[in-house]
Scaffold this motif. Structure first.
Motif, PDB file in Angstrom:
ATOM      1  N   GLU A  16     -70.044  41.035 -12.088  1.00 45.12           N
ATOM      2  CA  GLU A  16     -70.644  39.992 -11.236  1.00 45.12           C
ATOM      3  C   GLU A  16     -71.489  39.059 -12.087  1.00 45.12           C
ATOM      4  OE1 GLU A  16     -72.666  41.987  -8.054  1.00 45.12           O
ATOM      5  OE2 GLU A  16     -70.783  42.526  -7.072  1.00 45.12           O
ATOM      6  N   LYS A  17     -71.056  38.867 -13.343  1.00 44.37           N
ATOM      7  CA  LYS A  17     -71.890  38.086 -14.265  1.00 44.37           C
ATOM      8  C   LYS A  17     -71.865  36.590 -13.995  1.00 44.37           C
ATOM      9  CE  LYS A  17     -71.272  40.914 -18.343  1.00 44.37           C
ATOM     10  NZ  LYS A  17     -70.641  40.803 -19.657  1.00 44.37           N
ATOM     11  N   CYS A  18     -70.867  36.113 -13.259  1.00 48.20           N
ATOM     12  CA  CYS A  18     -70.875  34.671 -12.954  1.00 48.20           C
ATOM     13  C   CYS A  18     -70.385  34.439 -11.527  1.00 48.20           C
ATOM     14  CB  CYS A  18     -70.063  33.882 -13.985  1.00 48.20           C
ATOM     15  SG  CYS A  18     -68.296  33.862 -13.672  1.00 48.20           S
ATOM     16  N   GLU A  19     -70.483  33.183 -11.107  1.00 49.84           N
ATOM     17  CA  GLU A  19     -70.174  32.805  -9.716  1.00 49.84           C
ATOM     18  C   GLU A  19     -68.720  33.058  -9.333  1.00 49.84           C
ATOM     19  OE1 GLU A  19     -72.339  31.183  -7.252  1.00 49.84           O
ATOM     20  OE2 GLU A  19     -73.658  32.318  -8.583  1.00 49.84           O
ATOM     21  N   LEU A  20     -67.819  33.114 -10.338  1.00 49.21           N
ATOM     22  CA  LEU A  20     -66.405  33.300 -10.015  1.00 49.21           C
ATOM     23  C   LEU A  20     -66.168  34.642  -9.325  1.00 49.21           C
ATOM     24  CD1 LEU A  20     -64.628  31.866 -13.201  1.00 49.21           C
ATOM     25  CD2 LEU A  20     -65.163  30.722 -11.049  1.00 49.21           C
ATOM     26  N   SER A  21     -67.096  35.575  -9.549  1.00 49.69           N
ATOM     27  CA  SER A  21     -66.935  36.895  -8.920  1.00 49.69           C
ATOM     28  C   SER A  21     -67.010  36.789  -7.399  1.00 49.69           C
ATOM     29  CB  SER A  21     -68.003  37.862  -9.440  1.00 49.69           C
ATOM     30  OG  SER A  21     -69.288  37.378  -9.105  1.00 49.69           O
ATOM     31  N   LYS A  22     -67.656  35.727  -6.906  1.00 48.41           N
ATOM     32  CA  LYS A  22     -67.822  35.600  -5.447  1.00 48.41           C
ATOM     33  C   LYS A  22     -66.569  35.070  -4.769  1.00 48.41           C
ATOM     34  CE  LYS A  22     -72.769  35.029  -5.731  1.00 48.41           C
ATOM     35  NZ  LYS A  22     -73.752  34.008  -6.126  1.00 48.41           N
ATOM     36  N   SER A  23     -65.790  34.289  -5.512  1.00 47.20           N
ATOM     37  CA  SER A  23     -64.612  33.668  -4.868  1.00 47.20           C
ATOM     38  C   SER A  23     -63.295  34.361  -5.233  1.00 47.20           C
ATOM     39  CB  SER A  23     -64.536  32.184  -5.245  1.00 47.20           C
ATOM     40  OG  SER A  23     -64.587  32.029  -6.649  1.00 47.20           O
ATOM     41  N   ARG A  24     -63.327  35.280  -6.190  1.00 47.59           N
ATOM     42  CA  ARG A  24     -62.060  35.893  -6.613  1.00 47.59           C
ATOM     43  C   ARG A  24     -61.518  36.861  -5.554  1.00 47.59           C
ATOM     44  NH1 ARG A  24     -65.408  39.601 -10.604  1.00 47.59           N
ATOM     45  NH2 ARG A  24     -65.731  41.393  -9.245  1.00 47.59           N
ATOM     46  N   THR A  25     -60.178  37.038  -5.584  1.00 47.09           N
ATOM     47  CA  THR A  25     -59.567  38.115  -4.813  1.00 47.09           C
ATOM     48  C   THR A  25     -59.473  39.347  -5.698  1.00 47.09           C
ATOM     49  OG1 THR A  25     -58.222  36.399  -3.783  1.00 47.09           O
ATOM     50  CG2 THR A  25     -57.587  38.681  -3.337  1.00 47.09           C
ATOM     51  N   ASN A  26     -58.957  39.142  -6.912  1.00 45.61           N
ATOM     52  CA  ASN A  26     -58.842  40.231  -7.889  1.00 45.61           C
ATOM     53  C   ASN A  26     -59.282  39.757  -9.262  1.00 45.61           C
ATOM     54  OD1 ASN A  26     -57.401  42.589  -6.613  1.00 45.61           O
ATOM     55  ND2 ASN A  26     -55.980  40.935  -6.068  1.00 45.61           N
ATOM     56  N   VAL A  27     -59.840  40.656 -10.028  1.00 41.40           N
ATOM     57  CA  VAL A  27     -60.045  40.410 -11.457  1.00 41.40           C
ATOM     58  C   VAL A  27     -58.678  40.560 -12.123  1.00 41.40           C
ATOM     59  CG1 VAL A  27     -61.126  41.286 -13.564  1.00 41.40           C
ATOM     60  CG2 VAL A  27     -62.402  41.293 -11.406  1.00 41.40           C
ATOM     61  N   VAL A  28     -58.402  39.677 -13.083  1.00 43.88           N
ATOM     62  CA  VAL A  28     -57.109  39.724 -13.789  1.00 43.88           C
ATOM     63  C   VAL A  28     -57.393  40.112 -15.237  1.00 43.88           C
ATOM     64  CG1 VAL A  28     -55.095  38.359 -14.446  1.00 43.88           C
ATOM     65  CG2 VAL A  28     -56.190  37.981 -12.224  1.00 43.88           C
ATOM     66  N   PHE A  29     -57.190  41.387 -15.554  1.00 41.20           N
ATOM     67  CA  PHE A  29     -57.633  41.878 -16.865  1.00 41.20           C
ATOM     68  C   PHE A  29     -56.551  41.744 -17.926  1.00 41.20           C
ATOM     69  CE2 PHE A  29     -58.643  45.278 -19.947  1.00 41.20           C
ATOM     70  CZ  PHE A  29     -59.904  44.837 -20.326  1.00 41.20           C
ATOM     71  N   PRO A  96     -68.778  26.180 -19.019  1.00 42.92           N
ATOM     72  CA  PRO A  96     -69.283  26.868 -20.217  1.00 42.92           C
ATOM     73  C   PRO A  96     -69.958  28.206 -19.896  1.00 42.92           C
ATOM     74  CG  PRO A  96     -69.844  24.539 -20.288  1.00 42.92           C
ATOM     75  CD  PRO A  96     -69.201  24.783 -18.955  1.00 42.92           C
ATOM     76  N   GLU A  97     -70.728  28.261 -18.805  1.00 40.18           N
ATOM     77  CA  GLU A  97     -71.437  29.512 -18.497  1.00 40.18           C
ATOM     78  C   GLU A  97     -70.459  30.612 -18.048  1.00 40.18           C
ATOM     79  OE1 GLU A  97     -72.062  26.559 -17.110  1.00 40.18           O
ATOM     80  OE2 GLU A  97     -72.455  26.703 -14.949  1.00 40.18           O
ATOM     81  N   GLU A  98     -69.333  30.198 -17.448  1.00 39.52           N
ATOM     82  CA  GLU A  98     -68.317  31.184 -17.055  1.00 39.52           C
ATOM     83  C   GLU A  98     -67.620  31.729 -18.300  1.00 39.52           C
ATOM     84  OE1 GLU A  98     -67.632  28.834 -12.829  1.00 39.52           O
ATOM     85  OE2 GLU A  98     -66.164  28.586 -14.432  1.00 39.52           O
ATOM     86  N   LYS A  99     -67.351  30.816 -19.236  1.00 41.48           N
ATOM     87  CA  LYS A  99     -66.714  31.262 -20.487  1.00 41.48           C
ATOM     88  C   LYS A  99     -67.634  32.220 -21.230  1.00 41.48           C
ATOM     89  CE  LYS A  99     -64.258  27.201 -22.079  1.00 41.48           C
ATOM     90  NZ  LYS A  99     -64.116  26.452 -23.301  1.00 41.48           N
ATOM     91  N   GLU A 100     -68.910  31.871 -21.245  1.00 38.30           N
ATOM     92  CA  GLU A 100     -69.870  32.704 -21.976  1.00 38.30           C
ATOM     93  C   GLU A 100     -69.983  34.087 -21.326  1.00 38.30           C
ATOM     94  OE1 GLU A 100     -73.629  30.731 -22.713  1.00 38.30           O
ATOM     95  OE2 GLU A 100     -74.486  32.735 -23.084  1.00 38.30           O
ATOM     96  N   ALA A 101     -70.043  34.080 -19.984  1.00 40.54           N
ATOM     97  CA  ALA A 101     -70.185  35.357 -19.266  1.00 40.54           C
ATOM     98  C   ALA A 101     -68.971  36.254 -19.505  1.00 40.54           C
ATOM     99  CB  ALA A 101     -70.358  35.091 -17.768  1.00 40.54           C
ATOM    100  N   CYS A 102     -67.809  35.651 -19.679  1.00 42.42           N
ATOM    101  CA  CYS A 102     -66.567  36.421 -19.775  1.00 42.42           C
ATOM    102  C   CYS A 102     -66.197  36.787 -21.209  1.00 42.42           C
ATOM    103  CB  CYS A 102     -65.438  35.582 -19.160  1.00 42.42           C
ATOM    104  SG  CYS A 102     -64.301  36.539 -18.163  1.00 42.42           S
ATOM    105  N   PHE A 103     -66.820  36.132 -22.168  1.00 43.10           N
ATOM    106  CA  PHE A 103     -66.336  36.249 -23.548  1.00 43.10           C
ATOM    107  C   PHE A 103     -66.313  37.694 -24.049  1.00 43.10           C
ATOM    108  CE2 PHE A 103     -66.938  36.223 -28.173  1.00 43.10           C
ATOM    109  CZ  PHE A 103     -65.717  35.645 -28.518  1.00 43.10           C
ATOM    110  N   ASN A 104     -67.320  38.476 -23.658  1.00 42.05           N
ATOM    111  CA  ASN A 104     -67.379  39.848 -24.202  1.00 42.05           C
ATOM    112  C   ASN A 104     -66.197  40.715 -23.796  1.00 42.05           C
ATOM    113  OD1 ASN A 104     -69.491  39.591 -25.878  1.00 42.05           O
ATOM    114  ND2 ASN A 104     -71.030  40.421 -24.453  1.00 42.05           N
TER     115      ASN A 104
END
Ligand code: URA
Length: 191
Positions: A16-29, A96-104
């Motif tokens: 839940e590190k960024c706002e995209l977690s609120k609108s997603r249906t599934n995480v795509v790993f 940029p903040e979404e990219k940063e949150a996801c980079f790890n």
């Protein structure tokens, strides 16, 4: 390798590190079989990827599968993931903040797999993996030094190819055909 990836996947699925977690249906790993040879990094999930939780399953993904098949690759050969693991609304470019949150998560995937070949698919992945390069049109088709001694090649994104259908010499589709053959040659040199 699989166990380590499963741990990161489990973390990512609850992220839940960024706002995209609120609108997603599934995480795509990821999709494909984890391996030390070859990995493809795309942009971000679109509608169908978000619905199914699997990368590159929409129209662009179907074209990507055809490109792979043209040189004898399947998803059993290539580990596939994205720069961003959750769908941006309306498929807008990730912030940029979404990219940063996801980079790890991406970094962990690379750290665990240490692939010998990394395919950097489209501008979003290029800006993340090779930020000093100025756009996919110039960078595509060239080998760059990547993490852990890997060779990285930027390639066009299949969505771009869907919008540029010409197959004449020098067209984006023709260039992709050159690139995938070069990638196959390099792959065949791996032990
Ligand atoms: N485009 C991407 O970059 N990744 C996907 O998973 C689907 C479309």
């Amino acid at each position: 390798m699989k166990e380590e990836l499963d741990l990161i996947r489990a973390k990512c699925l609850n992220c839940e590190k960024c706002e995209l977690s609120k609108s997603r249906t599934n995480v795509v790993f990821s999709d494909g079989v984890p391996n030390h040879k070859i990995m493809l990094i795309g942009e971000a999930p679109g509608y169908w990827e978000d619905q199914k939780g699997i990368p590159f399953v929409g129209k662009a993904g179907q074209l990507l599968d055809k490109i792979f098949a043209s040189v004898g690759f399947t998803r059993n050969d290539i580990y596939i993931c994205n720069t961003i693991k959750c769908r941006p609304p309306e498929n807008r470019n990730p912030l940029p903040e979404e990219k940063e949150a996801c980079f790890n998560y991406l970094k962990a995937q690379i750290d665990i797999l240490k692939p010998k070949i990394i395919l950097v698919c489209g501008n979003v992945a290029l800006n993340t993996m090779l930020p000093e390069e100025r756009g996919i049109t110039r960078a595509r088709g060239k080998w760059f030094d990547g993490p852990y001694g890997s060779k990285m090649m930027p390639i066009f994104h299949p969505s771009y190819l869907l919008r540029n259908d010409a197959r004449t010499k020098g067209s984006p589709k023709w260039l992709m055909w050159q690139d995938i053959q070069e990638i196959r040659r390099e792959y065949d040199k791996l032990s």
